[in-house]
Enzyme design. Structure first.
Site, PDB file in Angstrom:
ATOM      1  N   HIS A  97      -6.361 -67.049  21.894  1.00 54.00           N
ATOM      2  CA  HIS A  97      -5.207 -67.946  22.082  1.00 54.00           C
ATOM      3  C   HIS A  97      -4.951 -68.207  23.569  1.00 54.00           C
ATOM      4  O   HIS A  97      -4.839 -69.358  24.004  1.00 54.00           O
ATOM      5  CB  HIS A  97      -3.968 -67.322  21.431  1.00 54.00           C
ATOM      6  CG  HIS A  97      -2.718 -68.116  21.608  1.00 54.00           C
ATOM      7  ND1 HIS A  97      -2.129 -68.831  20.581  1.00 54.00           N
ATOM      8  CD2 HIS A  97      -1.915 -68.336  22.700  1.00 54.00           C
ATOM      9  CE1 HIS A  97      -1.049 -69.439  21.036  1.00 54.00           C
ATOM     10  NE2 HIS A  97      -0.890 -69.145  22.318  1.00 54.00           N
ATOM     11  N   GLU A  98      -4.886 -67.138  24.352  1.00 55.93           N
ATOM     12  CA  GLU A  98      -4.573 -67.291  25.773  1.00 55.93           C
ATOM     13  C   GLU A  98      -5.731 -67.885  26.561  1.00 55.93           C
ATOM     14  O   GLU A  98      -5.508 -68.636  27.519  1.00 55.93           O
ATOM     15  CB  GLU A  98      -4.168 -65.940  26.365  1.00 55.93           C
ATOM     16  CG  GLU A  98      -2.788 -65.495  25.938  1.00 55.93           C
ATOM     17  CD  GLU A  98      -1.743 -66.579  26.111  1.00 55.93           C
ATOM     18  OE1 GLU A  98      -1.644 -67.167  27.206  1.00 55.93           O
ATOM     19  OE2 GLU A  98      -1.031 -66.858  25.128  1.00 55.93           O
ATOM     20  N   HIS A 131      -5.428 -71.619  26.534  1.00 56.77           N
ATOM     21  CA  HIS A 131      -4.562 -72.142  27.608  1.00 56.77           C
ATOM     22  C   HIS A 131      -5.287 -72.130  28.944  1.00 56.77           C
ATOM     23  O   HIS A 131      -5.278 -73.124  29.689  1.00 56.77           O
ATOM     24  CB  HIS A 131      -3.301 -71.271  27.730  1.00 56.77           C
ATOM     25  CG  HIS A 131      -2.338 -71.407  26.607  1.00 56.77           C
ATOM     26  ND1 HIS A 131      -1.787 -72.613  26.221  1.00 56.77           N
ATOM     27  CD2 HIS A 131      -1.802 -70.466  25.784  1.00 56.77           C
ATOM     28  CE1 HIS A 131      -0.955 -72.416  25.216  1.00 56.77           C
ATOM     29  NE2 HIS A 131      -0.951 -71.126  24.929  1.00 56.77           N
ATOM     30  N   ASP A 184       5.018 -71.051  23.473  1.00 50.66           N
ATOM     31  CA  ASP A 184       4.458 -72.396  23.554  1.00 50.66           C
ATOM     32  C   ASP A 184       5.448 -73.440  23.044  1.00 50.66           C
ATOM     33  O   ASP A 184       5.535 -74.542  23.588  1.00 50.66           O
ATOM     34  CB  ASP A 184       3.160 -72.475  22.733  1.00 50.66           C
ATOM     35  CG  ASP A 184       2.060 -71.611  23.327  1.00 50.66           C
ATOM     36  OD1 ASP A 184       2.099 -71.376  24.552  1.00 50.66           O
ATOM     37  OD2 ASP A 184       1.180 -71.168  22.585  1.00 50.66           O
TER      38      ASP A 184
END
Length: 287
Positions: A43-44, A47, A137
């Protein structure tokens, strides 16, 4: 390619994740710990990779049990489209993760138990991250929405205020439905601390936005916004009317009549370079 590889050196683990890891070890939930760490990491990295693609300065990637924070050295002056893509890049990773897991389950590579667990963690982390609470988010999307319609400073304050209200409802819901769910209370505590710090540093956040606008890389603004201000207004007050992604023209008024028009750089120069932080606009136009 090197800029993407360097991202791995910026990965840090938040104490909350260590706490969850310790609990997992003590209770022999190794599989759950591995899946949680893997999903949060992907997930990170979503980003961070998107940020690196746009040549953003990635400070660190902080991993949490329910997501994380990709901290960047950009302060609200990047194009709206870039910020939207970087924000959505994290939640987007869950889609292909679930698609691959579903394929592995259907082909018999993944067990029913593994699929259920993987699906549960994916949906839980995705749902929590999309809550409109800063710095999740969903909270960043909320902030982007506000900056489209309000000055940066006002948008930031509205984001914090609404985040606090939604967090209060979240806490009430946890208390009513799952009062013994320790992980949800840990999330609520983290969000409360983050919001308190964000509110405490709200003036610093706005100052970074203005500093980067003056000293940093000049963006190619596609929209010009006129700001009307009376000559007795303070420079510091006018700066709070600045929008992200827009070039400003300050029209100075006297008795409701236009007196003179200044470019935003003249206001920023007076504030930062000449240290005239609290003088009225009239001092900039009188010879």
């Amino acid at each position: 390619m090197n800029k993407y590889i360097r991202l791995f050196g910026n990965i840090h683990i938040h104490p909350l994740l260590w706490l969850f890891g310790g609990i997992a070890v003590l209770t022999a939930h190794f599989k759950q710990l591995f899946l949680l760490f893997f999903i949060v990491l992907i997930h990170e990295l979503g980003h961070a990779v998107a940020a690196a693609f746009f040549s953003w300065r990635v400070k660190r990637i902080l991993l949490l049990p329910f997501g994380g924070v990709a901290e960047v050295e950009e302060h609200g002056n990047r194009p709206f489209r870039e910020e939207l893509i970087v924000t959505l890049a994290g939640p987007a990773q869950h889609l292909w993760l679930m698609a691959i897991a579903f394929f592995l389950w259907k082909t018999g590579v993944m067990t029913n138990e593994g699929w259920d667990l993987f699906l549960h963690y994916n949906i839980a982390i995705l749902a929590i991250n999309l809550l409109p609470i800063w710095p999740l988010d969903g909270g960043k999307l909320l902030f982007l929405f506000f900056t489209y319609y309000f000055p940066f400073s006002e948008a930031h304050q509205k984001t914090i205020a609404l985040s606090m209200a939604i967090l209060a409802f979240f806490a009430i819901a946890v208390l009513s439905i799952q009062p013994k769910q320790i992980d949800l209370w840990a999330i609520a505590m983290f969000l409360t601390t983050s919001l308190w710090k964000e509110w405490k540093h709200r003036h610093y956040v706005v100052m970074r936005f203005l500093l980067e606008r003056y000293y940093g890389k000049r963006s190619d603004y596609t929209k010009l916004r006129t700001i009307a201000a009376f000559e007795e207004e303070r420079i510091s007050h006018v700066l709070l009317k600045f929008y992200r992604g827009q070039k400003h023209s300050i029209v100075i008024m006297r008795d409701n009549n236009e007196r003179v028009t200044l470019d935003e750089n003249e206001i920023l120069h007076a504030f930062f370079a000449e240290k005239q932080t609290d003088i009225p606009l009239s001092r900039l136009i009188y010879v």
